[in-house]
Design a protein around this motif. Structure first.
Motif, PDB file in Angstrom:
ATOM      1  N   GLN A   9      -6.049  -0.166   5.761  1.00  0.00           N
ATOM      2  CA  GLN A   9      -6.775  -1.539   5.475  1.00  0.00           C
ATOM      3  C   GLN A   9      -6.806  -0.697   3.858  1.00  0.00           C
ATOM      4  O   GLN A   9      -5.859   0.710   3.562  1.00  0.00           O
ATOM      5  N   ALA A  10      -7.483  -1.332   2.378  1.00  0.00           N
ATOM      6  CA  ALA A  10      -7.443  -0.869   0.813  1.00  0.00           C
ATOM      7  C   ALA A  10      -8.306  -0.145   0.771  1.00  0.00           C
ATOM      8  O   ALA A  10      -9.626  -0.284   1.842  1.00  0.00           O
ATOM      9  N   HIS A 159      -4.815  -5.193  -0.459  1.00  0.00           N
ATOM     10  CA  HIS A 159      -4.834  -5.843   0.808  1.00  0.00           C
ATOM     11  C   HIS A 159      -3.811  -6.661   1.048  1.00  0.00           C
ATOM     12  O   HIS A 159      -3.894  -5.717   2.024  1.00  0.00           O
ATOM     13  N   GLU A 162      -0.850  -4.374   1.509  1.00  0.00           N
ATOM     14  CA  GLU A 162      -1.097  -3.396   2.966  1.00  0.00           C
ATOM     15  C   GLU A 162      -0.290  -4.375   3.976  1.00  0.00           C
ATOM     16  O   GLU A 162       0.129  -4.650   4.489  1.00  0.00           O
ATOM     17  N   CYS A 190      -6.152  -8.351  10.791  1.00  0.00           N
ATOM     18  CA  CYS A 190      -6.650  -8.137   9.994  1.00  0.00           C
ATOM     19  C   CYS A 190      -8.244  -8.544   9.823  1.00  0.00           C
ATOM     20  O   CYS A 190      -8.166  -8.972  10.199  1.00  0.00           O
ATOM     21  N   THR A 263      -7.526 -11.365   0.048  1.00  0.00           N
ATOM     22  CA  THR A 263      -6.274 -10.657  -0.048  1.00  0.00           C
ATOM     23  C   THR A 263      -5.383 -11.083  -1.710  1.00  0.00           C
ATOM     24  O   THR A 263      -6.534 -12.749  -1.691  1.00  0.00           O
TER      25      THR A 263
END
Length: 299
Positions: A9-10, A159, A162, A190, A263
């Motif tokens: 995860q961000a 995000h 990632e 996701c 994103t």
């Protein structure tokens, strides 16, 4: 390449990645250096195999991901902006508040509105469909609203970073910035896609309950949240494993659209941070495999 499905995860100015053995958080400090924090995953499923069973494992993954995510966010806030890291008590309290807010926004509010609109609709299926549409609308409004904040837009960029790194790794490519940047910010596993599946499944699951009085409508939905999470997790895994299957595409295509809201295209520095996080996890997993011969297993 390991059979484990890596993900993460961000966080604030960084990315958290999780493997079967370690999780790593990489954060870009204000002085432009990248700091890493690695910790053992310590999943309960490793000690209690029953927690790896289908339908049960989705609930376990969700709870562990929430706790791990809060720890990662706490570390990133400390490194990026100097905020004090959360204690265990603070994490539990924050998690409780977040769950309460989520239940209010995505269970109580939609159920209440649908109940008061019931006089204009016939049948439990129609009422639950409207409830699901309201739930989806609340979620979209929430995502669009927070996406307007500059700090959240940067989180959305991480995000995207990632996703790009995971896509490059799963494609068997070298984890360099130019190689990673060629990949998409979309990924079928996701959490945004998971939320979409939850919203769709909830319509059909709650329809089985028939028409209800308000207090039981809300209570029954809260009680069924573990079932909803378990079923949705299995559908998410199937859609990621069989992306070409027609029914799976019904989740993937809307999920791709939703991910366009959560994103953003990352810059090279952000991709470098995401590579650092996954690299730390892969390195730890490799050392564990050499020492024990057991690389770990995915839920």
């Amino acid at each position: 390449m390991s059979d484990f499905q890596y993900g993460g995860q961000a966080v604030i100015e960084g990315v958290m990645m999780r493997g079967p053995v370690l999780r790593a958080v990489a954060v870009r400090r204000p002085d432009a250096t990248v700091v890493l924090d690695t910790r053992p995953v310590g999943s309960l499923a490793a000690r209690f195999p029953v927690l790896k069973w289908p339908l049960i494992r989705g609930v376990v993954v969700l709870i562990e991901s929430l706790v791990m995510g809060l720890e990662a966010l706490s570390f990133s806030a400390n490194q990026a902006v100097g905020e004090e890291e959360l204690s265990t008590r603070d994490i539990v309290l924050t998690l409780a508040v977040a769950l309460a807010l989520g239940i209010f926004l995505f269970v109580i509010l939609p159920a209440g509105l649908a109940h008061f609109l019931a006089g204009f609709m016939r049948g439990a299926l129609v009422q639950n469909f409207v409830e699901g549409v309201i739930r989806l609308g609340v979620f979209l409004l929430y995502v669009v609203s927070i996406g307007m904040l500059p700090d959240i837009r940067r989180v959305f960029q991480y995000h995207g970073a990632e996703h790009k790194v995971i896509n490059a790794y799963e494609a068997g490519e070298e984890l360099t910035v130019p190689s990673v940047q060629r990949h998409s910010t979309f990924h079928p596993r996701c959490g945004t896609s998971f939320i979409l599946i939850v919203l769709v499944v909830s319509i059909f699951l709650f329809s089985l309950l028939g028409e209800q009085v308000l207090w039981w409508r809300i209570t029954s939905r809260i009680m069924l949240l573990p079932v909803l999470a378990g079923v949705s997790y299995e559908l998410l895994k199937l859609s990621a494993r069989y992306p070409g299957f027609f029914l799976c595409r019904l989740f993937i295509v809307p999920g791709r659209w939703l991910q366009s809201l959560t994103t953003r295209e990352p810059d090279d520095d952000q991709v470098e941070v995401a590579i650092s996080a996954l690299g730390a996890v892969l390195g730890g997993d490799a050392r564990h495999a050499r020492q024990t011969g057991q690389p770990g297993a995915a839920l």
